[in-house]
Design a protein around this motif. Sequence first.
Motif, PDB file in Angstrom:
ATOM      1  N   LYS A  36      19.415 -21.622  -1.337  1.00  0.00           N
ATOM      2  CA  LYS A  36      19.890 -20.420  -0.665  1.00  0.00           C
ATOM      3  C   LYS A  36      18.796 -19.914   0.274  1.00  0.00           C
ATOM      4  O   LYS A  36      17.686 -19.620  -0.157  1.00  0.00           O
ATOM      5  CB  LYS A  36      20.245 -19.336  -1.682  1.00  0.00           C
ATOM      6  CG  LYS A  36      21.377 -19.731  -2.628  1.00  0.00           C
ATOM      7  CD  LYS A  36      22.678 -19.964  -1.871  1.00  0.00           C
ATOM      8  CE  LYS A  36      23.821 -20.329  -2.807  1.00  0.00           C
ATOM      9  NZ  LYS A  36      25.101 -20.551  -2.083  1.00  0.00           N
ATOM     10  N   VAL A  37      19.137 -19.839   1.547  1.00  0.00           N
ATOM     11  CA  VAL A  37      18.188 -19.374   2.562  1.00  0.00           C
ATOM     12  C   VAL A  37      18.550 -17.943   2.942  1.00  0.00           C
ATOM     13  O   VAL A  37      19.685 -17.659   3.341  1.00  0.00           O
ATOM     14  CB  VAL A  37      18.217 -20.276   3.806  1.00  0.00           C
ATOM     15  CG1 VAL A  37      17.265 -19.737   4.883  1.00  0.00           C
ATOM     16  CG2 VAL A  37      17.840 -21.708   3.431  1.00  0.00           C
TER      17      VAL A  37
ATOM     18  N   ILE B 267      25.132 -13.795  -2.652  1.00  0.00           N
ATOM     19  CA  ILE B 267      24.473 -14.970  -2.062  1.00  0.00           C
ATOM     20  C   ILE B 267      24.152 -15.987  -3.142  1.00  0.00           C
ATOM     21  O   ILE B 267      24.308 -17.207  -2.944  1.00  0.00           O
ATOM     22  CB  ILE B 267      23.190 -14.562  -1.309  1.00  0.00           C
ATOM     23  CG1 ILE B 267      23.559 -13.846  -0.005  1.00  0.00           C
ATOM     24  CG2 ILE B 267      22.313 -15.781  -1.017  1.00  0.00           C
ATOM     25  CD1 ILE B 267      22.368 -13.378   0.813  1.00  0.00           C
ATOM     26  N   CYS B 268      23.714 -15.521  -4.300  1.00  0.00           N
ATOM     27  CA  CYS B 268      23.327 -16.413  -5.394  1.00  0.00           C
ATOM     28  C   CYS B 268      24.402 -16.477  -6.475  1.00  0.00           C
ATOM     29  O   CYS B 268      24.083 -16.573  -7.677  1.00  0.00           O
ATOM     30  CB  CYS B 268      22.000 -15.973  -5.995  1.00  0.00           C
ATOM     31  SG  CYS B 268      20.576 -16.298  -4.942  1.00  0.00           S
ATOM     32  N   ALA B 269      25.665 -16.426  -6.054  1.00  0.00           N
ATOM     33  CA  ALA B 269      26.755 -16.479  -7.034  1.00  0.00           C
ATOM     34  C   ALA B 269      26.778 -17.806  -7.788  1.00  0.00           C
ATOM     35  O   ALA B 269      27.226 -17.868  -8.941  1.00  0.00           O
ATOM     36  CB  ALA B 269      28.085 -16.244  -6.341  1.00  0.00           C
ATOM     37  N   ASP B 270      26.283 -18.889  -7.145  1.00  0.00           N
ATOM     38  CA  ASP B 270      26.220 -20.183  -7.834  1.00  0.00           C
ATOM     39  C   ASP B 270      25.281 -20.077  -9.039  1.00  0.00           C
ATOM     40  O   ASP B 270      24.215 -19.467  -8.970  1.00  0.00           O
ATOM     41  CB  ASP B 270      25.690 -21.267  -6.897  1.00  0.00           C
ATOM     42  CG  ASP B 270      26.524 -21.391  -5.640  1.00  0.00           C
ATOM     43  OD1 ASP B 270      27.275 -22.357  -5.518  1.00  0.00           O
ATOM     44  OD2 ASP B 270      26.399 -20.497  -4.786  1.00  0.00           O
ATOM     45  N   SER B 271      25.663 -20.711 -10.119  1.00  0.00           N
ATOM     46  CA  SER B 271      24.846 -20.630 -11.338  1.00  0.00           C
ATOM     47  C   SER B 271      23.667 -21.591 -11.314  1.00  0.00           C
ATOM     48  O   SER B 271      22.747 -21.471 -12.116  1.00  0.00           O
ATOM     49  CB  SER B 271      25.705 -20.926 -12.570  1.00  0.00           C
ATOM     50  OG  SER B 271      26.268 -22.231 -12.477  1.00  0.00           O
TER      51      SER B 271
ATOM     52  N   HIS C 252      18.029 -16.202 -11.560  1.00  0.00           N
ATOM     53  CA  HIS C 252      18.257 -17.494 -12.215  1.00  0.00           C
ATOM     54  C   HIS C 252      17.803 -18.679 -11.362  1.00  0.00           C
ATOM     55  O   HIS C 252      17.898 -19.830 -11.804  1.00  0.00           O
ATOM     56  CB  HIS C 252      19.741 -17.660 -12.564  1.00  0.00           C
ATOM     57  CG  HIS C 252      20.653 -17.541 -11.367  1.00  0.00           C
ATOM     58  ND1 HIS C 252      20.917 -16.350 -10.745  1.00  0.00           N
ATOM     59  CD2 HIS C 252      21.362 -18.484 -10.686  1.00  0.00           C
ATOM     60  CE1 HIS C 252      21.758 -16.544  -9.732  1.00  0.00           C
ATOM     61  NE2 HIS C 252      22.037 -17.830  -9.678  1.00  0.00           N
ATOM     62  N   ALA C 253      17.308 -18.424 -10.148  1.00  0.00           N
ATOM     63  CA  ALA C 253      16.822 -19.528  -9.298  1.00  0.00           C
ATOM     64  C   ALA C 253      15.634 -20.206  -9.965  1.00  0.00           C
ATOM     65  O   ALA C 253      14.732 -19.544 -10.481  1.00  0.00           O
ATOM     66  CB  ALA C 253      16.427 -19.002  -7.927  1.00  0.00           C
TER      67      ALA C 253
END
Length: 344
Positions: free
Chosen positions: A126-127, A82-86, A186-187
């Motif tokens: 990301k929800v 889900i949080c693959a985006d950096s 990393h969020a």
Amino acid sequence: MFMNFRRVKKCQFLQLISMCCIMSVLMVCWEQVDHHVVSHVKSYSYRYLINSYNFINKSFSVTREEADSFGSFPFLINHDNICADSDVFLLLFVKSSPENLERREAIRSTWGNQTYVKRELGVTVKVVFVMGIHPDQHKRSALQKDLYAEDEVHGDLVQQEFSDTFHNLTVKLLLQFRWAHAKCSHARFLMSADDDVFIHMPNLVHYLQSLSQQHVQELWVGHVHRGAPPIRRKDSKYYVPVQMYQWASYPDYTAGAGYVVSGDVAAKIYQATLSLNASIHIDDVFMGMCAITVGVSPQEHVYFSGEGKAPYHPCIYEKMITSHGHENDIRYLWRVATAPEVNE
């Protein structure tokens, strides 16, 4: 004139003596007097005069194994990417229940629409909907099939095998912070919200962007409860027995309906969950207990409404960030709150 002055002084003196006598009786009989006003006076006295919560470290500390056990339920639905985006700007947990499909669909099509946020606001949000299993065994099997089908379409559910009830809200808090640590550390910001909360996403993002530009840390913001007393009435769902929490006042905490922490605070809260007894079922309070052990204090923000429901008016929704208690009108609010005239 001199005699009158003396009489006034004597009257004030007698009032003072009387008040002292009354307060002395209350202090002696404090535990036997179960009254709303008295409990709040006692709580505020503890919060603002004694102002020490060192007992939390001493009384609620447990071993790592014991702390882990409070949230060690198997995952039924989980995702690694889900949080693959950096560049995750905000990880937004929505506390939902298995049967609340309509609420989740309303959120996905309004303030929780990640495509809209990326396109219109330029950030990655990301929800994630977090939940347990339905407490009714007769309904559980059919609902679980529906959840698997829902997640197959949206890929945004995270579910553990604990009974999804009010008394397991602290378990849901553990799920959020431990999942964030494992999957999305990393969020830049983390938010927790109920599934009947309306979030004015443009206002929230603009607010957090201004903080991010200032490199703000140690952020925990929402509607703050200070000096709140434990509820001792057994007919209240917020009832907490003395055996569970014996002190007069809870640490400061934000209303669980909607609050935001910065990434560094999320990491600290995660660490706190690894050493504290999480048996207290008021998740807002447990959050306050975790925070005070790691030296984090909540900050009041007038546009986080906490438990309140903000009535619609352009002047209100031009500034507001969260409003609680919206079970059926989220689509309407989103439509009117993001109308061009509101943003002019």
